[in-house]
Write a protein that holds these residues in place. Structure first.
Motif, short mmCIF file in Angstrom:
data_model
loop_
_atom_site.label_atom_id
_atom_site.label_comp_id
_atom_site.label_asym_id
_atom_site.label_seq_id
_atom_site.Cartn_x
_atom_site.Cartn_y
_atom_site.Cartn_z
N GLU A 148 -102.06 12.45 4.14
CA GLU A 148 -101.35 12.81 5.38
C GLU A 148 -102.27 12.72 6.58
O GLU A 148 -101.87 12.22 7.64
CB GLU A 148 -100.77 14.23 5.25
CG GLU A 148 -99.64 14.31 4.26
CD GLU A 148 -99.29 15.73 3.84
OE1 GLU A 148 -98.18 15.91 3.31
OE2 GLU A 148 -100.11 16.65 4.03
N TYR A 149 -103.50 13.17 6.42
CA TYR A 149 -104.47 13.09 7.50
C TYR A 149 -104.75 11.63 7.87
O TYR A 149 -104.77 11.25 9.04
CB TYR A 149 -105.77 13.79 7.14
CG TYR A 149 -106.85 13.55 8.15
CD1 TYR A 149 -106.89 14.27 9.32
CD2 TYR A 149 -107.80 12.54 7.97
CE1 TYR A 149 -107.86 14.03 10.29
CE2 TYR A 149 -108.77 12.29 8.92
CZ TYR A 149 -108.79 13.03 10.08
OH TYR A 149 -109.73 12.78 11.03
N LEU A 150 -104.98 10.80 6.88
CA LEU A 150 -105.28 9.39 7.13
C LEU A 150 -104.10 8.69 7.80
O LEU A 150 -104.29 7.89 8.73
CB LEU A 150 -105.67 8.67 5.83
CG LEU A 150 -107.01 9.09 5.23
CD1 LEU A 150 -107.20 8.45 3.86
CD2 LEU A 150 -108.16 8.76 6.16
N ALA A 151 -102.90 8.98 7.36
CA ALA A 151 -101.71 8.38 7.97
C ALA A 151 -101.57 8.85 9.42
O ALA A 151 -101.27 8.04 10.32
CB ALA A 151 -100.46 8.74 7.17
N SER A 198 -103.96 9.88 11.37
CA SER A 198 -105.05 9.28 12.12
C SER A 198 -104.69 7.84 12.52
O SER A 198 -104.93 7.42 13.66
CB SER A 198 -106.33 9.32 11.29
OG SER A 198 -107.39 8.72 11.97
N TRP A 199 -104.15 7.10 11.58
CA TRP A 199 -103.74 5.72 11.85
C TRP A 199 -102.65 5.70 12.93
O TRP A 199 -102.73 4.90 13.88
CB TRP A 199 -103.24 5.08 10.55
CG TRP A 199 -102.92 3.63 10.69
CD1 TRP A 199 -103.78 2.58 10.58
CD2 TRP A 199 -101.63 3.07 10.96
NE1 TRP A 199 -103.12 1.41 10.78
CE2 TRP A 199 -101.78 1.68 11.01
CE3 TRP A 199 -100.37 3.62 11.15
CZ2 TRP A 199 -100.72 0.82 11.26
CZ3 TRP A 199 -99.30 2.77 11.40
CH2 TRP A 199 -99.48 1.38 11.45
N LEU A 200 -101.66 6.57 12.79
CA LEU A 200 -100.58 6.62 13.80
C LEU A 200 -101.11 7.06 15.16
O LEU A 200 -100.68 6.52 16.20
CB LEU A 200 -99.48 7.58 13.34
CG LEU A 200 -98.50 7.02 12.32
CD1 LEU A 200 -97.59 8.13 11.80
CD2 LEU A 200 -97.69 5.88 12.90
N LYS A 223 -104.00 6.52 16.44
CA LYS A 223 -104.66 5.36 17.05
C LYS A 223 -103.64 4.38 17.60
O LYS A 223 -103.82 3.82 18.68
CB LYS A 223 -105.58 4.68 16.05
CG LYS A 223 -106.82 5.47 15.73
CD LYS A 223 -107.66 4.80 14.66
CE LYS A 223 -108.80 5.71 14.26
NZ LYS A 223 -109.48 5.24 13.06
N ARG A 224 -102.56 4.17 16.87
CA ARG A 224 -101.52 3.25 17.33
C ARG A 224 -100.81 3.81 18.56
O ARG A 224 -100.50 3.07 19.49
CB ARG A 224 -100.50 2.96 16.22
CG ARG A 224 -101.04 2.26 14.99
CD ARG A 224 -101.82 1.00 15.32
NE ARG A 224 -102.57 0.45 14.24
CZ ARG A 224 -103.81 0.80 13.87
NH1 ARG A 224 -104.45 1.76 14.48
NH2 ARG A 224 -104.43 0.20 12.89
#
Length: 166
Positions: free
Chosen positions: A9-12, A14-16, A18-19
């Motif tokens: 969940e954290y990685l997702a 983080s990716w969002l 940035k987007r």
């Protein structure tokens, strides 16, 4: 303990984040992870981490799921303003759903709300005659798990000696 899920969940998030920082509309992301501004139950963790990783959007995210942000995210990493907003939003939630904490009475994440910059907010809850049990217990649990706040000693003593306190 579902550490792998929390990491995902954290990685997702983080990716969002940035987007979103790169131009992806925040409203579009909210529309994809929830309905009517509330996150889908399977995506509450992702939603909670977005509140931490997107401080400029934290108030919107906290308002829509304060308990999710508290339990699935990292409230310690929230700004002071966001932590105050989180406590206020938990207060509003307690008015609508006084049993919002049922089953989770020992929640160490509440300690994030017990910091010197939150003294006045906690004091207001402890002194408020209109604060319900759920909100008062949230404030007291924050004190149990968080930084000791000696300036609240008179309010705590008042609760201990008041036979009518709830």
């Amino acid at each position: 303990d579902y550490v792998h899920r929390t990491v995902a969940e954290y990685l997702a998030a983080s990716w969002l984040a940035k987007r979103i920082g790169g131009g992806l509309p925040f409203g579009r992301v909210r529309a994809l992870i929830g309905i009517d501004g509330h996150p889908a139950s399977e995506l509450r963790g992702l939603h909670a981490w977005l509140a931490v990783l997107l401080p400029e959007c934290a108030s919107i995210l906290i308002h829509s799921d304060p308990y999710g942000v508290l339990t699935y995210g990292d409230p310690v990493s929230l700004t002071a303003t966001s932590r105050k907003h989180l406590l206020q939003s938990l207060g509003r939630l307690s008015e609508v759903d006084p049993w919002f904490r049922s089953g989770t009475w020992s929640l160490p994440a509440l300690g994030a709300l017990s910091t010197p910059d939150m003294v006045d907010d906690i004091r207001n809850i402890l002194q408020s005659p209109s604060a319900n049990f759920a909100l008062r217990s949230t404030a007291l649990q924050a004190l149990v798990f968080g930084t000791p706040l000696p300036s609240l000693q008179p309010e705590l003593e008042s609760i201990l000696v008041n036979e009518q306190a709830t």
